[in-house]
Design a protein around this motif. Structure first.
Motif, PDB file in Angstrom:
ATOM      1  N   LEU A 169      29.185 -33.345  -6.718  1.00  0.00           N
ATOM      2  CA  LEU A 169      30.065 -32.253  -7.698  1.00  0.00           C
ATOM      3  C   LEU A 169      29.213 -31.668  -8.697  1.00  0.00           C
ATOM      4  O   LEU A 169      29.296 -30.536  -8.649  1.00  0.00           O
ATOM      5  CB  LEU A 169      31.177 -33.310  -8.268  1.00  0.00           C
ATOM      6  CG  LEU A 169      32.189 -33.690  -7.500  1.00  0.00           C
ATOM      7  CD1 LEU A 169      33.189 -34.470  -8.169  1.00  0.00           C
ATOM      8  CD2 LEU A 169      32.950 -32.386  -6.754  1.00  0.00           C
ATOM      9  N   HIS A 215      30.138 -41.809   2.836  1.00  0.00           N
ATOM     10  CA  HIS A 215      31.903 -41.636   2.624  1.00  0.00           C
ATOM     11  C   HIS A 215      32.158 -41.662   1.168  1.00  0.00           C
ATOM     12  O   HIS A 215      33.091 -40.899   0.936  1.00  0.00           O
ATOM     13  CB  HIS A 215      32.601 -42.742   3.448  1.00  0.00           C
ATOM     14  CG  HIS A 215      32.794 -42.484   4.993  1.00  0.00           C
ATOM     15  ND1 HIS A 215      31.946 -43.391   5.739  1.00  0.00           N
ATOM     16  CD2 HIS A 215      33.567 -41.494   5.689  1.00  0.00           C
ATOM     17  CE1 HIS A 215      32.146 -42.774   7.043  1.00  0.00           C
ATOM     18  NE2 HIS A 215      33.087 -41.726   6.966  1.00  0.00           N
ATOM     19  N   HIS A 216      31.674 -42.374   0.342  1.00  0.00           N
ATOM     20  CA  HIS A 216      32.021 -42.440  -0.985  1.00  0.00           C
ATOM     21  C   HIS A 216      31.088 -41.719  -1.863  1.00  0.00           C
ATOM     22  O   HIS A 216      31.513 -41.250  -2.793  1.00  0.00           O
ATOM     23  CB  HIS A 216      32.385 -43.738  -1.264  1.00  0.00           C
ATOM     24  CG  HIS A 216      33.596 -44.449  -0.518  1.00  0.00           C
ATOM     25  ND1 HIS A 216      34.857 -44.264  -0.761  1.00  0.00           N
ATOM     26  CD2 HIS A 216      33.557 -45.209   0.645  1.00  0.00           C
ATOM     27  CE1 HIS A 216      35.567 -44.821   0.049  1.00  0.00           C
ATOM     28  NE2 HIS A 216      35.032 -45.370   1.088  1.00  0.00           N
ATOM     29  N   GLU A 249      27.153 -50.579   4.215  1.00  0.00           N
ATOM     30  CA  GLU A 249      26.414 -49.917   2.942  1.00  0.00           C
ATOM     31  C   GLU A 249      26.111 -48.535   3.416  1.00  0.00           C
ATOM     32  O   GLU A 249      26.519 -47.411   2.515  1.00  0.00           O
ATOM     33  CB  GLU A 249      25.002 -50.681   2.615  1.00  0.00           C
ATOM     34  CG  GLU A 249      24.732 -50.081   1.294  1.00  0.00           C
ATOM     35  CD  GLU A 249      23.285 -50.710   0.676  1.00  0.00           C
ATOM     36  OE1 GLU A 249      23.123 -51.918   1.213  1.00  0.00           O
ATOM     37  OE2 GLU A 249      22.759 -50.138  -0.186  1.00  0.00           O
ATOM     38  N   ARG A 299      29.592 -37.625  -1.477  1.00  0.00           N
ATOM     39  CA  ARG A 299      30.510 -36.609  -1.873  1.00  0.00           C
ATOM     40  C   ARG A 299      30.749 -36.388  -3.567  1.00  0.00           C
ATOM     41  O   ARG A 299      30.791 -35.455  -3.913  1.00  0.00           O
ATOM     42  CB  ARG A 299      31.918 -36.731  -1.110  1.00  0.00           C
ATOM     43  CG  ARG A 299      32.792 -35.401  -1.285  1.00  0.00           C
ATOM     44  CD  ARG A 299      33.652 -35.678  -0.089  1.00  0.00           C
ATOM     45  NE  ARG A 299      34.507 -34.587  -0.403  1.00  0.00           N
ATOM     46  CZ  ARG A 299      35.728 -34.446  -0.033  1.00  0.00           C
ATOM     47  NH1 ARG A 299      36.404 -35.329   0.560  1.00  0.00           N
ATOM     48  NH2 ARG A 299      36.582 -33.295  -0.319  1.00  0.00           N
ATOM     49  N   ASN A 300      31.055 -37.625  -4.021  1.00  0.00           N
ATOM     50  CA  ASN A 300      31.068 -37.515  -5.501  1.00  0.00           C
ATOM     51  C   ASN A 300      29.798 -37.367  -6.267  1.00  0.00           C
ATOM     52  O   ASN A 300      30.131 -36.549  -7.276  1.00  0.00           O
ATOM     53  CB  ASN A 300      31.539 -38.940  -5.927  1.00  0.00           C
ATOM     54  CG  ASN A 300      33.114 -39.167  -5.777  1.00  0.00           C
ATOM     55  OD1 ASN A 300      33.979 -38.864  -6.591  1.00  0.00           O
ATOM     56  ND2 ASN A 300      33.340 -40.018  -4.575  1.00  0.00           N
ATOM     57  N   PHE A 328      35.490 -47.696  -7.708  1.00  0.00           N
ATOM     58  CA  PHE A 328      35.824 -47.396  -6.244  1.00  0.00           C
ATOM     59  C   PHE A 328      35.055 -47.863  -5.119  1.00  0.00           C
ATOM     60  O   PHE A 328      35.156 -47.834  -3.929  1.00  0.00           O
ATOM     61  CB  PHE A 328      36.432 -45.982  -5.895  1.00  0.00           C
ATOM     62  CG  PHE A 328      35.535 -45.015  -6.406  1.00  0.00           C
ATOM     63  CD1 PHE A 328      34.669 -44.631  -5.225  1.00  0.00           C
ATOM     64  CD2 PHE A 328      35.602 -44.277  -7.493  1.00  0.00           C
ATOM     65  CE1 PHE A 328      33.862 -43.591  -5.511  1.00  0.00           C
ATOM     66  CE2 PHE A 328      34.533 -43.288  -7.603  1.00  0.00           C
ATOM     67  CZ  PHE A 328      33.862 -42.778  -6.512  1.00  0.00           C
ATOM     68  N   VAL A 369      35.866 -28.865  -3.190  1.00  0.00           N
ATOM     69  CA  VAL A 369      35.658 -30.337  -2.794  1.00  0.00           C
ATOM     70  C   VAL A 369      36.319 -31.246  -3.843  1.00  0.00           C
ATOM     71  O   VAL A 369      36.664 -32.567  -3.403  1.00  0.00           O
ATOM     72  CB  VAL A 369      34.121 -30.591  -3.062  1.00  0.00           C
ATOM     73  CG1 VAL A 369      33.383 -30.510  -1.784  1.00  0.00           C
ATOM     74  CG2 VAL A 369      33.557 -29.867  -4.186  1.00  0.00           C
ATOM     75  N   ASP A 370      36.672 -30.923  -5.027  1.00  0.00           N
ATOM     76  CA  ASP A 370      37.164 -31.868  -5.989  1.00  0.00           C
ATOM     77  C   ASP A 370      38.871 -31.650  -6.051  1.00  0.00           C
ATOM     78  O   ASP A 370      39.205 -30.531  -6.684  1.00  0.00           O
ATOM     79  CB  ASP A 370      36.758 -31.742  -7.336  1.00  0.00           C
ATOM     80  CG  ASP A 370      37.133 -32.840  -8.187  1.00  0.00           C
ATOM     81  OD1 ASP A 370      38.281 -33.591  -7.805  1.00  0.00           O
ATOM     82  OD2 ASP A 370      36.517 -33.193  -9.057  1.00  0.00           O
ATOM     83  N   PRO A 371      39.807 -32.313  -5.588  1.00  0.00           N
ATOM     84  CA  PRO A 371      41.190 -32.058  -5.434  1.00  0.00           C
ATOM     85  C   PRO A 371      41.740 -32.055  -7.202  1.00  0.00           C
ATOM     86  O   PRO A 371      42.659 -31.403  -7.216  1.00  0.00           O
ATOM     87  CB  PRO A 371      41.700 -33.147  -4.876  1.00  0.00           C
ATOM     88  CG  PRO A 371      40.805 -34.149  -4.756  1.00  0.00           C
ATOM     89  CD  PRO A 371      39.559 -33.650  -4.628  1.00  0.00           C
ATOM     90  N   ARG A 372      41.316 -32.641  -7.854  1.00  0.00           N
ATOM     91  CA  ARG A 372      41.725 -32.807  -9.196  1.00  0.00           C
ATOM     92  C   ARG A 372      41.644 -31.481  -9.993  1.00  0.00           C
ATOM     93  O   ARG A 372      42.083 -31.247 -10.808  1.00  0.00           O
ATOM     94  CB  ARG A 372      40.891 -33.413 -10.046  1.00  0.00           C
ATOM     95  CG  ARG A 372      41.192 -35.162  -9.760  1.00  0.00           C
ATOM     96  CD  ARG A 372      40.130 -35.984 -10.252  1.00  0.00           C
ATOM     97  NE  ARG A 372      38.681 -35.868  -9.623  1.00  0.00           N
ATOM     98  CZ  ARG A 372      37.762 -36.473  -9.955  1.00  0.00           C
ATOM     99  NH1 ARG A 372      37.944 -37.323 -10.882  1.00  0.00           N
ATOM    100  NH2 ARG A 372      36.481 -36.234  -9.400  1.00  0.00           N
ATOM    101  N   LYS A 399      27.775 -46.298   5.356  1.00  0.00           N
ATOM    102  CA  LYS A 399      28.777 -45.846   5.360  1.00  0.00           C
ATOM    103  C   LYS A 399      29.491 -45.737   3.945  1.00  0.00           C
ATOM    104  O   LYS A 399      30.208 -44.551   3.614  1.00  0.00           O
ATOM    105  CB  LYS A 399      30.012 -46.628   5.983  1.00  0.00           C
ATOM    106  CG  LYS A 399      29.547 -46.751   7.609  1.00  0.00           C
ATOM    107  CD  LYS A 399      29.960 -45.311   8.225  1.00  0.00           C
ATOM    108  CE  LYS A 399      29.589 -45.331   9.850  1.00  0.00           C
ATOM    109  NZ  LYS A 399      29.366 -44.475  10.524  1.00  0.00           N
TER     110      LYS A 399
END
Lengths: 308, 346, 321
Positions: C244, C236-237, C230, C240-241, C219, C314-317, C232
């Motif tokens: 976790l 943005h990506h 870069e 946050r990941n 992703f 933070v994690d919708p899953r 951003k």
């Protein structure tokens, strides 16, 4: 005497919900299926991801526990017999897995991988063991100097052949092949398929061939069962299924196979559109109100379809 | 097709990857023209360099691990001369990409609507509300039911087919003139694959976008593409129109690939098998015909010493002269003995 | 969401029961009790000690003692300290807050140092700066806290005299005033900094590895192919990941802080529960020790609870049923 038969097999998984995680429902991964393997044939279980074909295969070899139903082999019900009997039957039913990259232990040499079932089931001397391993490695077309290499030193096709050699060492009667070539490139795929046909003749094997690829299934299999949502929607010989498909789902699957002949494209696109329309409109002809699959009804001696 | 219609012109492109301190070319001096409003398929087996090709066009490679030379002309500029910042103005706006696995290609922590909008944020001056409106329109365009609802869902809440539609939606968000689709249907079930193929074809027709379709599946090529370029060991070995190619493939590798597929016509027969394995990047013999080691014992004389792509018919290009002597009958390879008809070129 | 939280809190009930039983058993199997030390004392005969044991309930059957203890716990009665002859709760109250302040300060400083370092190392991995940060990590990982804390105390407390060498606030200051709080922070700084500098290892390493992993994810390629700059892509990506596992680590981090505070508080003579813990063990003041172990256990459970709730935010899953 029946060679191998699956009767009313069910594999359910509980769905838990609420604060106390009570069982509120079941996922019916395999829901009451019946089929028979005849000695020496290749029977295909076909369907899309989540249809229950892999679960069926895993239940037959005992990797997954059946909720109910029978798996009859050698006049024994494998779901109910004792450990020793199961162990003996397991020898004769072996499995080949989809992903040759993850199904071989990377820390073991090819020799150890192929010899492992022998060590588990037979008490062979070192030289006998070596003889057996070499024999089967040669059968799958692998050279002697590859014996002491590790899986990562081989290509995907070679690994899949190692996987098959391992399955062959105990001289099984049935091989369950779960998507054996779907991780392989086209040219390698051809190699493995040819080779599977060769050893089938040589060792008198019966295949349960689990696949989503209808092109390969047409090439390899005599009889085919199409699965959808844990049930059979249609079962028949290759000709029954490909020349005279009855259920809308089977027709949809077949129409989805990409057509190599470019002259047929207009036709196949139209066919797909028509089937899609029928699928939307005449849903009640093929499925119960709750969307479940109907029971199989005979179309001919060999051909069954889940129709009203 | 005239030269005016050329959208992308790849000239002498060499992309090398670093393996143990040395650089090996994954694409070796390749040339390809992509015309406006066409689908070109790049076909080959894993490791042949087809994905590297797509990534080179977008400037997606890791800079320290890769060396690129040659020219990639796109709408009058050479993309290889562009800096990363300049490329960011092209990526997503002019050229975009569709990836293989919809499961991993989407950010799991971001609602899909935002992922579709993200490109617009950098390429357009649309307001926040307008962007949302546009994203919902695009969801509609890729035929997602209840687009308003799906807009604020997370990827894990959607099925595989839906996710791939989102990936496509991201790619078309800024209406690019070229889409690079890297195995767009490989991870999908057949019925979903069929629908994604139809969707891509329809989008191409409507938006007049060109697509570079990278795939290993000749069935998908046949359904979608106008032209095909077969890649073997980092080189194109045959380029031509799909219709003609499928009826009469010329290069031994193309023929072998086609004959190795199970079809109605070879039911019950043995499939054609190519001897040996695809050479890995750092063990590649770069001299002479690269396919020679995989043709059963062929005479050196039927190959060229330095094979080149030649136009043998209008729009149909083949590398090396060995194709004239290679036939497959009943899936068995037949190599004609070298006679006096040495290939003389055009 | 609320369902998830409620279920998560309900899970804590059996955890608490098991914890309390374990703590109680541990307390019981420890040799001797608060009165053993009196055995040899002249003028105290053994029958007197026996009487005292009965009054204190030490001679009751085990399950009765457990139930009494639990009953007390649920009413906020943590027992009475044999040594101090005061309710344990009273003893704890003042010190507990000191430890909470210290832990919070350490946690804050740890993240303040570790997050920028982790991000830098991950983003520019294999570069010189990354190697320096990893080197720093090796050093702090290999350094024992009690030696490092002593060194800090010696250098910054005694030699340079930049920081106070003990206590939690100047006794001459009026509690509640601004200067009182400033003084508290001043007292906190040196122990907190000593703890934090060593506690950064886990967070830096996790963050670095996670960023390197996430960078390679598909992703991120998608984002790049959209033309996202870069910087951003990171904000943005990737970040946050990558956060976790840090969030998931929080519960564990809190346990570590409490163990760490035992050393820190003793070395810096900081009146917190760590210091009390050590004293109580050496004086066999088991009612205090038991209460402290219980408190520590509960803090750990709350830490994991916090981790899970943060993760689910933070994690919708994780939110889905």
């Amino acid at each position: 005497m029946t060679f191998f038969k699956v009767n009313n097999l069910k594999v359910y998984y509980p769905i838990r919900g609420g604060i106390f995680r009570r069982v509120v429902n079941h996922v019916k991964a395999v829901d009451n299926i019946n089929f028979e393997l005849k000695r020496g044939e290749t029977y295909a279980l076909v369907g899309e991801s989540g249809c229950g074909k892999t679960t069926t295969g895993r239940t037959v070899v005992g990797l997954t526990k059946a909720t109910s139903g029978e798996v009859i082999f050698n006049n024994l019900d494998l779901t109910k017999c004792n450990r020793k009997q199961i162990r003996e039957s397991r020898r004769e039913i072996q499995m080949v897995f989809q992903d040759p990259y993850s199904s071989l232990n990377p820390k073991k040499t090819v020799y150890d991988i192929v010899a492992e079932p022998l060590r588990n089931f037979e008490n062979l001397s070192k030289s006998e063991e070596r003889e057996q391993v070499e024999y089967f490695m040669q059968k799958v077309g692998m050279s002697r100097d590859s014996l002491f290499k590790y899986p990562h030193q081989f290509s995907g096709g070679q690994r899949q052949r190692v996987g098959i050699a391992r399955a062959l060492t105990l001289k099984p009667k049935i091989i369950i092949a779960d998507e054996p070539v779907s991780a392989l490139d086209a040219s390698v795929q051809a190699q493995v398929l040819n080779f599977m046909q060769d050893i089938q003749e040589e060792f008198g094997l019966t295949y349960l061939f689990i696949s989503h690829d209808l092109g390969i299934v047409r090439h390899m299999c005599n009889r085919i069962g199409i699965m959808y949502k844990g049930k059979f929607v249609e079962e028949g010989t290759r000709e029954d299924i490909y020349e005279n498909p009855q259920h809308i789902y089977t027709r949809r699957l077949i129409a989805s196979i990409p057509e190599l002949d470019t002259d047929q494209h207009q036709n196949s696109e139209l066919l797909r559109k028509n089937i899609e329309e029928e699928y939307q409109k005449e849903n009640d002809k093929y499925f119960n109100e709750d969307g479940s699959v109907m029971d199989l009804k005979p179309v001919s001696d060999t051909h069954f379809a889940a129709l009203r | 097709m005239s030269n005016d219609d050329i959208l992308l012109q790849v000239e002498d492109l060499t992309t090398s990857f670093r393996i143990d301190e040395q650089f090996y070319p994954a694409n070796d001096h390749i040339n390809l023209d992509v015309y406006e409003n066409e689908i070109v398929a790049i076909v080959g087996e894993s490791g042949c360099g087809k994905s590297a090709f797509g990534h080179s066009i977008m400037g997606m490679h890791h800079q320290e691990q890769t060396k690129i030379s040659g020219k990639i002309h796109f709408k009058g500029v050479d993309l290889l001369s562009y800096s990363n910042t300049q490329l960011n103005k092209v990526r997503g706006k002019e050229i975009s990409m569709i990836f293989q696995d919809p499961l991993t290609a989407l950010n799991p922590l971001m609602i899909v609507g935002k992922q579709i909008e993200e490109g617009m944020k950098y390429h357009t001056k649309l307001s926040k509300n307008k962007r949302k409106q546009k994203a919902i329109e695009i969801l509609n365009e890729v035929k997602i039911p209840q687009p308003e609802r799906v807009y604020s869902q997370y990827p894990h809440e959607l099925s595989g087919g839906m996710r791939q539609r989102i990936v496509i939606a991201i790619a078309i968000a800024c209406e690019p003139s070229l889409i690079i689709a890297d195995e767009p249907t490989t991870a999908l079930d057949v019925t979903i694959q069929a629908r994604i193929i139809d969707l891509l074809k329809e989008l191409k027709r409507r938006m007049k976008t060109s697509i570079i379709l990278i795939t290993h599946d000749l069935g998908v090529v046949s359904e979608m593409a106008d032209r095909i370029a077969v890649m073997y060991a980092g080189e194109f070995v045959e380029i031509g129109e799909v219709k003609r190619f499928l009826k009469n493939p010329l290069h031994p590798y193309s023929k072998s690939l086609l004959y190795s597929l199970p079809s109605k016509n070879n039911q019950g027969e043995k499939l054609h098998v190519i001897k040996g394995v695809v050479p890995s990047l750092n063990h590649l013999q770069r001299q002479g015909c690269r396919f020679k080691p995989r043709m059963n014992g062929t005479d050196d004389s039927i190959h060229e010493e330095t094979p080149t792509l030649r136009e043998v018919e209008k729009g149909h290009w083949v590398r090396c002269t060995c194709y004239k002597h290679f036939h497959i009958e009943n899936s068995h390879q037949v190599v004609e003995e070298e006679k006096d008809d040495v290939f003389q070129g055009q | 969401m609320w369902k998830f939280v409620v279920r998560r809190i309900l899970i804590m009930i059996p955890q608490l029961v098991v914890l309390s039983i374990l703590v109680f058993i541990l307390a019981k199997v420890m040799p001797g009790d608060a009165l053993s030390g009196l055995v040899e004392t002249p003028g105290v005969d053994s029958s007197t000690i026996e009487d005292m044991r009965t009054t204190l309930g030490i001679n009751d059957p085990v399950h009765v003692q457990y139930l009494n203890w639990i009953k007390g716990l649920s009413q906020g009665d943590l027992g009475t300290s044999y040594i101090h002859q005061r309710p344990v709760l009273e003893l704890l109250e003042a010190r507990l807050w000191n430890t909470v302040y210290l832990s919070a300060a350490i946690l804050f400083l740890t993240y303040l140092i570790a997050i920028p370092l982790g991000i830098t190392a991950g983003r520019f991995h294999d570069s010189l700066i990354d190697k320096l940060i990893v080197g720093y990590n090796y050093i702090t990982y290999a350094t024992p806290l009690f030696i490092f804390a002593l060194l800090m105390l010696f250098v910054f407390g005694f030699q340079l005299q930049w920081f106070p060498t003990g206590g939690s606030a100047d006794i001459n200051l009026e509690p509640g005033t601004f200067s009182y709080y400033m003084d508290k922070i001043y007292h906190l700084l040196l122990p907190a900094l000593s703890g934090a500098l060593l506690a950064t290892v886990g967070t830096i390493q996790y963050l670095r590895n996670e960023i390197i992993d996430t960078k390679m994810k598909d992703f991120i390629k998608t984002a790049k192919s959209k033309g996202v700059p870069e910087a951003k892509i990171y904000s943005h990506h990737i970040l946050r990941n990558s956060f976790l596992p840090i969030a998931a680590f929080l519960g564990y981090e809190i346990t570590g802080l409490i163990t760490g505070s035992i050393f820190l508080e003793s070395i810096f003579s900081y009146p917190g529960i760590g210091q009390l813990f050590l004293q109580s063990i050496s004086q066999r003041d088991f009612s205090v020790v038991t209460a402290l172990v219980m408190v520590t256990g509960v803090a750990t459970l709350i830490g994991t609870l916090l981790s899970d709730i943060i993760l689910s935010l933070v994690d919708p899953r994780i939110r889905v049923e």
